[in-house]
Design a protein around this motif. Sequence first.
Motif: not given
Length: 204
Positions: A96-103, A125-126, A196-201
């Motif tokens: 629920d807290n994760i927004l993304g990640c950067e390399i 989110d591409a 998965q989070k977007e699908n749940m919404k």
Amino acid sequence: MIYVVLFIFALISVSIATISKSNSDNKKLTDSKSDQNKWIVENNLNPTVDFSYNNLLDRSNVRFMVDEKSRNIIVSEGHIIDNEAVTSKPVLISFDNILGCEIREDSAVTGGVGRALVGGALAGDAGAIVGVLTAKKQIHSFEIAFLTNNIQKPQFVITLIGSFGSKGCPKNGLIYTNAVDFSNRVVATIKAIIAQKENMKVVR
């Protein structure tokens, strides 16, 4: 002739010592997983995704896990300090807290998921494959930053490469290519979690 023989003998001795040290470090880093596994059991976690990255030159290890039942990402780092394996307390990040990640390579964002990158390499989110945006032959640092909605700690950063001195880490070597492979797996996993989070919404 005797000097040539002595030189060859010295090279062989150094090679054997280097291999022996690498094997010893690898075993210590592998054994440190037992402490992590103990912590996982004590906290009633059951990772369904579990993969690691070892950097024997930096004498470090990073482990990335996902517990789908509790909906948590688990990240743990290990280091060899004074010839002893030291493992940091694993960090939990809720889905629920994760927004993304950067390399990040040498502080420049070269890949990730969840937010726009410079030059339009990533939108929304591409997602993006890391290791393809920079043309440099060496790097000095390689990090993964997990972005969260926690105002007090909006990001958690782990270092895969960071102790190569002035020459840097060659991008055609195993240490770098393994870091890229590990990071790509992390990015793909985070992308799946966000989807998965977007699908749940939508279902709600």
